[in-house]
Design a protein around this motif. Structure first.
Motif, PDB file in Angstrom:
ATOM      1  N   ALA A   1       0.831  -1.206   0.000  1.00  0.00           N
ATOM      2  CA  ALA A   1       0.000   0.000   0.000  1.00  0.00           C
ATOM      3  C   ALA A   1       0.864   1.253   0.000  1.00  0.00           C
ATOM      4  CB  ALA A   1      -0.920  -0.017   1.212  1.00  0.00           C
ATOM      5  N   LEU A   2       1.968   1.207   0.732  1.00  0.00           N
ATOM      6  CA  LEU A   2       2.886   2.346   0.788  1.00  0.00           C
ATOM      7  C   LEU A   2       3.495   2.605  -0.586  1.00  0.00           C
ATOM      8  CD1 LEU A   2       3.969   4.235   3.064  1.00  0.00           C
ATOM      9  CD2 LEU A   2       5.954   2.711   3.204  1.00  0.00           C
ATOM     10  N   GLU A   3       3.890   1.552  -1.266  1.00  0.00           N
ATOM     11  CA  GLU A   3       4.462   1.703  -2.607  1.00  0.00           C
ATOM     12  C   GLU A   3       3.425   2.253  -3.583  1.00  0.00           C
ATOM     13  OE1 GLU A   3       5.855  -2.288  -3.028  1.00  0.00           O
ATOM     14  OE2 GLU A   3       7.912  -1.780  -2.406  1.00  0.00           O
ATOM     15  N   ALA A   4       2.171   1.816  -3.432  1.00  0.00           N
ATOM     16  CA  ALA A   4       1.102   2.350  -4.289  1.00  0.00           C
ATOM     17  C   ALA A   4       0.880   3.828  -4.015  1.00  0.00           C
ATOM     18  CB  ALA A   4      -0.185   1.551  -4.073  1.00  0.00           C
ATOM     19  N   ALA A   5       0.987   4.232  -2.747  1.00  0.00           N
ATOM     20  CA  ALA A   5       0.821   5.649  -2.391  1.00  0.00           C
ATOM     21  C   ALA A   5       1.915   6.496  -3.024  1.00  0.00           C
ATOM     22  CB  ALA A   5       0.825   5.810  -0.881  1.00  0.00           C
ATOM     23  N   ALA A   6       3.113   5.960  -3.105  1.00  0.00           N
ATOM     24  CA  ALA A   6       4.220   6.699  -3.706  1.00  0.00           C
ATOM     25  C   ALA A   6       3.952   7.005  -5.173  1.00  0.00           C
ATOM     26  CB  ALA A   6       5.516   5.898  -3.560  1.00  0.00           C
ATOM     27  N   ALA A   7       3.244   6.095  -5.845  1.00  0.00           N
ATOM     28  CA  ALA A   7       3.022   6.237  -7.282  1.00  0.00           C
ATOM     29  C   ALA A   7       1.705   6.916  -7.633  1.00  0.00           C
ATOM     30  CB  ALA A   7       3.060   4.849  -7.934  1.00  0.00           C
ATOM     31  N   GLU A   8       0.839   7.142  -6.650  1.00  0.00           N
ATOM     32  CA  GLU A   8      -0.508   7.653  -6.928  1.00  0.00           C
ATOM     33  C   GLU A   8      -0.550   9.189  -6.870  1.00  0.00           C
ATOM     34  OE1 GLU A   8      -3.944   8.653  -7.837  1.00  0.00           O
ATOM     35  OE2 GLU A   8      -3.533   6.496  -7.988  1.00  0.00           O
ATOM     36  N   PRO A   9      -0.843   9.850  -7.991  1.00  0.00           N
ATOM     37  CA  PRO A   9      -0.845  11.322  -8.016  1.00  0.00           C
ATOM     38  C   PRO A   9      -1.878  11.945  -7.070  1.00  0.00           C
ATOM     39  CG  PRO A   9      -0.776  10.428 -10.243  1.00  0.00           C
ATOM     40  CD  PRO A   9      -1.040   9.278  -9.331  1.00  0.00           C
ATOM     41  N   TRP A  10      -2.980  11.255  -6.795  1.00  0.00           N
ATOM     42  CA  TRP A  10      -4.034  11.797  -5.913  1.00  0.00           C
ATOM     43  C   TRP A  10      -3.507  12.057  -4.506  1.00  0.00           C
ATOM     44  CZ3 TRP A  10      -6.343   9.866  -1.449  1.00  0.00           C
ATOM     45  CH2 TRP A  10      -7.563  10.431  -1.076  1.00  0.00           C
ATOM     46  N   VAL A  11      -2.534  11.272  -4.089  1.00  0.00           N
ATOM     47  CA  VAL A  11      -2.025  11.350  -2.710  1.00  0.00           C
ATOM     48  C   VAL A  11      -1.163  12.586  -2.535  1.00  0.00           C
ATOM     49  CG1 VAL A  11      -0.525  10.234  -1.004  1.00  0.00           C
ATOM     50  CG2 VAL A  11      -2.108   8.854  -2.365  1.00  0.00           C
ATOM     51  N   GLU A  12      -1.502  13.404  -1.533  1.00  0.00           N
ATOM     52  CA  GLU A  12      -0.713  14.581  -1.197  1.00  0.00           C
ATOM     53  C   GLU A  12       0.075  14.399   0.092  1.00  0.00           C
ATOM     54  OE1 GLU A  12      -2.921  18.456  -2.471  1.00  0.00           O
ATOM     55  OE2 GLU A  12      -4.439  17.048  -1.712  1.00  0.00           O
ATOM     56  N   SER A  13      -0.349  13.466   0.928  1.00  0.00           N
ATOM     57  CA  SER A  13       0.358  13.213   2.180  1.00  0.00           C
ATOM     58  C   SER A  13       0.107  11.776   2.613  1.00  0.00           C
ATOM     59  CB  SER A  13      -0.123  14.182   3.267  1.00  0.00           C
ATOM     60  OG  SER A  13       0.659  14.056   4.445  1.00  0.00           O
ATOM     61  N   VAL A  14       1.105  11.202   3.279  1.00  0.00           N
ATOM     62  CA  VAL A  14       1.038   9.796   3.691  1.00  0.00           C
ATOM     63  C   VAL A  14       1.365   9.684   5.173  1.00  0.00           C
ATOM     64  CG1 VAL A  14       2.001   7.494   3.361  1.00  0.00           C
ATOM     65  CG2 VAL A  14       1.709   9.010   1.396  1.00  0.00           C
TER      66      VAL A  14
ATOM     67  N   VAL B   1      11.099   3.650   0.223  1.00  0.00           N
ATOM     68  CA  VAL B   1       9.776   4.047  -0.270  1.00  0.00           C
ATOM     69  C   VAL B   1       9.418   5.430   0.264  1.00  0.00           C
ATOM     70  CG1 VAL B   1       7.357   3.384  -0.503  1.00  0.00           C
ATOM     71  CG2 VAL B   1       9.108   1.606  -0.299  1.00  0.00           C
ATOM     72  N   LEU B   2       9.749   5.702   1.524  1.00  0.00           N
ATOM     73  CA  LEU B   2       9.489   7.029   2.082  1.00  0.00           C
ATOM     74  C   LEU B   2      10.312   8.091   1.359  1.00  0.00           C
ATOM     75  CD1 LEU B   2       9.266   6.379   5.929  1.00  0.00           C
ATOM     76  CD2 LEU B   2       7.529   6.139   4.143  1.00  0.00           C
ATOM     77  N   GLN B   3      11.528   7.746   0.996  1.00  0.00           N
ATOM     78  CA  GLN B   3      12.348   8.693   0.237  1.00  0.00           C
ATOM     79  C   GLN B   3      11.700   9.003  -1.114  1.00  0.00           C
ATOM     80  OE1 GLN B   3      15.942   6.364   0.360  1.00  0.00           O
ATOM     81  NE2 GLN B   3      16.849   7.649   1.966  1.00  0.00           N
ATOM     82  N   LYS B   4      11.140   7.990  -1.735  1.00  0.00           N
ATOM     83  CA  LYS B   4      10.461   8.177  -3.019  1.00  0.00           C
ATOM     84  C   LYS B   4       9.220   9.053  -2.844  1.00  0.00           C
ATOM     85  CE  LYS B   4       8.514   5.497  -6.864  1.00  0.00           C
ATOM     86  NZ  LYS B   4       8.226   4.114  -7.346  1.00  0.00           N
ATOM     87  N   ILE B   5       8.456   8.802  -1.781  1.00  0.00           N
ATOM     88  CA  ILE B   5       7.262   9.598  -1.501  1.00  0.00           C
ATOM     89  C   ILE B   5       7.639  11.059  -1.274  1.00  0.00           C
ATOM     90  CG2 ILE B   5       5.460   9.983   0.237  1.00  0.00           C
ATOM     91  CD1 ILE B   5       5.351   6.904   0.567  1.00  0.00           C
ATOM     92  N   HIS B   6       8.658  11.260  -0.467  1.00  0.00           N
ATOM     93  CA  HIS B   6       9.097  12.619  -0.140  1.00  0.00           C
ATOM     94  C   HIS B   6       9.634  13.327  -1.381  1.00  0.00           C
ATOM     95  CE1 HIS B   6      11.486  15.752   2.004  1.00  0.00           C
ATOM     96  NE2 HIS B   6      10.478  15.683   2.850  1.00  0.00           N
ATOM     97  N   ALA B   7      10.403  12.628  -2.177  1.00  0.00           N
ATOM     98  CA  ALA B   7      10.971  13.221  -3.388  1.00  0.00           C
ATOM     99  C   ALA B   7       9.882  13.621  -4.385  1.00  0.00           C
ATOM    100  CB  ALA B   7      11.947  12.250  -4.042  1.00  0.00           C
ATOM    101  N   ALA B   8       8.727  12.946  -4.311  1.00  0.00           N
ATOM    102  CA  ALA B   8       7.609  13.266  -5.196  1.00  0.00           C
ATOM    103  C   ALA B   8       6.818  14.474  -4.709  1.00  0.00           C
ATOM    104  CB  ALA B   8       6.689  12.063  -5.324  1.00  0.00           C
ATOM    105  N   GLY B   9       7.244  15.071  -3.587  1.00  0.00           N
ATOM    106  CA  GLY B   9       6.579  16.259  -3.082  1.00  0.00           C
ATOM    107  C   GLY B   9       5.389  15.987  -2.186  1.00  0.00           C
ATOM    108  N   LYS B  10       5.258  14.739  -1.756  1.00  0.00           N
ATOM    109  CA  LYS B  10       4.164  14.394  -0.849  1.00  0.00           C
ATOM    110  C   LYS B  10       4.624  14.566   0.597  1.00  0.00           C
ATOM    111  CE  LYS B  10       2.938  10.692  -4.145  1.00  0.00           C
ATOM    112  NZ  LYS B  10       1.777  11.252  -4.834  1.00  0.00           N
ATOM    113  N   GLY B  11       3.700  14.944   1.470  1.00  0.00           N
ATOM    114  CA  GLY B  11       4.017  15.021   2.882  1.00  0.00           C
ATOM    115  C   GLY B  11       4.200  13.627   3.469  1.00  0.00           C
ATOM    116  N   VAL B  12       5.052  13.522   4.485  1.00  0.00           N
ATOM    117  CA  VAL B  12       5.279  12.247   5.172  1.00  0.00           C
ATOM    118  C   VAL B  12       5.108  12.477   6.673  1.00  0.00           C
ATOM    119  CG1 VAL B  12       6.896  10.371   5.663  1.00  0.00           C
ATOM    120  CG2 VAL B  12       6.855  11.425   3.383  1.00  0.00           C
ATOM    121  N   VAL B  13       4.098  11.837   7.240  1.00  0.00           N
ATOM    122  CA  VAL B  13       3.820  11.919   8.668  1.00  0.00           C
ATOM    123  C   VAL B  13       4.175  10.576   9.288  1.00  0.00           C
ATOM    124  CG1 VAL B  13       2.038  12.241  10.436  1.00  0.00           C
ATOM    125  CG2 VAL B  13       2.008  13.635   8.334  1.00  0.00           C
ATOM    126  N   GLY B  14       5.157  10.573  10.179  1.00  0.00           N
ATOM    127  CA  GLY B  14       5.619   9.334  10.789  1.00  0.00           C
ATOM    128  C   GLY B  14       4.768   8.943  11.991  1.00  0.00           C
TER     129      GLY B  14
END
Length: 301
Positions: free
Chosen positions: A199-212, A233-246
């Motif tokens: 699910a995390l990997e899918a979130a990294a690739a999904e344009p709809w997602v703005e924050s995870v 995967v978190l690095q990929k999410i962050h690099a895509a400009g999405k927020g990351v909440v731990g």
């Protein structure tokens, strides 16, 4: 570039420089010449319009059935916790329908302008978890949330606890309904909380997602996989400009009595460079102060 570090290398990295653990955290002074993290600094949440405090008060410890350890504190104590967190500098509050924490925030922050703090909440779409069996569409749920929160908008709305690699396909209707509510100004940003690596990997690739919302600590406790699998995967999410909440920074409470590993876990999350916010379900002002002191001991890298 995906980092392929062994788990022991992650653990080694987080424990380097963690010292003075026998000294009370609030008495540890900043070392001269170094810049340290501030738990209450306002930070951008990816490319969303939100600037939020680095520390977020989670309210879902042992949550389910519209109750949590926080609601079980009782109305007066829980609202005192929320207000005390705000007075210390907390500007982000993590709620969910699952936790039953919607009715507490606005009364606790009475008299404070709504634009001085941010609310996260989550739509529970799976069977179970809530008292009623029905799962109305996400826009219906969010309209109820707005009434419960006594607000015109929610800063961040998440699809709660996605687990499948195909969640963007499976939940597309709900995503579109939430996007329409965002277009009307009832939601400022959208995202998901993830509970599997797929699910995390899918979130990294999904344009709809703005924050995870993602589970992260150096010990793999209550996580979607070992740190060396999750961090790239978190690095990929962050690099895509999405927020990351731990989340699960303290291993879902299992590190509560372990000073050394609490310090190491805070340092790990802060120095990864891809986690914007620490969402921790502190249940007392003393726990908030303890976490803030640990954040302030971590030098920026």
């Amino acid at each position: 570039m995906r980092m392929k570090l062994r788990r022991r290398e992650f653990l080694h990295r987080t424990t380097l420089g963690v010292g003075g653990l026998m000294v009370a955290p609030h008495l540890v002074a900043a070392r001269p010449g170094a810049a340290y993290f501030d738990p209450y600094e306002l930070v951008p949440l990816g490319r969303t319009p939100l600037k939020v405090s680095r520390f977020c008060l989670g309210t879902g410890m042992r949550g389910g059935g519209r109750a949590s350890n926080h609601t079980r504190l009782g109305k007066e104590a829980f609202e005192r916790l929320i207000r005390g967190a705000f007075d210390r500098g907390t500007r982000l509050f993590d709620l969910a329908d699952l936790y039953g924490t919607h009715p507490y925030v606005i009364p606790a922050l009475k008299g404070i302008a709504r634009d001085r703090y941010q609310i996260v909440t989550k739509v529970w779409w799976m069977p179970g978890g809530l008292p009623e069996p029905e799962r109305p569409d996400a826009d219906v749920a969010v309209r109820r949330f707005l009434r419960e929160l006594s607000t015109d908008y929610v800063d961040l709305v998440l699809l709660h606890c996605v687990t499948s690699a195909s969640w963007p396909k499976d939940l597309r209707r709900q995503m579109d309904l939430l996007s329409a509510m965002k277009d009307k100004g009832h939601i400022r940003a959208l995202g998901v909380s993830c509970h599997s690596l797929a699910a995390l990997e899918a979130a990294a690739a999904e344009p709809w997602v703005e924050s995870v919302h993602t589970r992260i600590n150096p010990y793999g406790m209550s996580m979607d996989g070992p740190p060396d699998a999750v961090v790239p995967v978190l690095q990929k999410i962050h690099a895509a400009g999405k927020g990351v909440v731990g989340m699960k920074i303290m291993g879902e409470g299992r590190l509560r009595t372990d000073d050394e590993r609490r310090d190491a876990s805070v340092k790990f999350a802060l120095t990864l460079g891809c986690v914007d916010v620490l969402n921790v379900g502190c249940e007392s002002l003393a726990e908030i102060d303890d976490l803030a002191a640990r954040v302030r001991k971590v030098a920026r890298v």
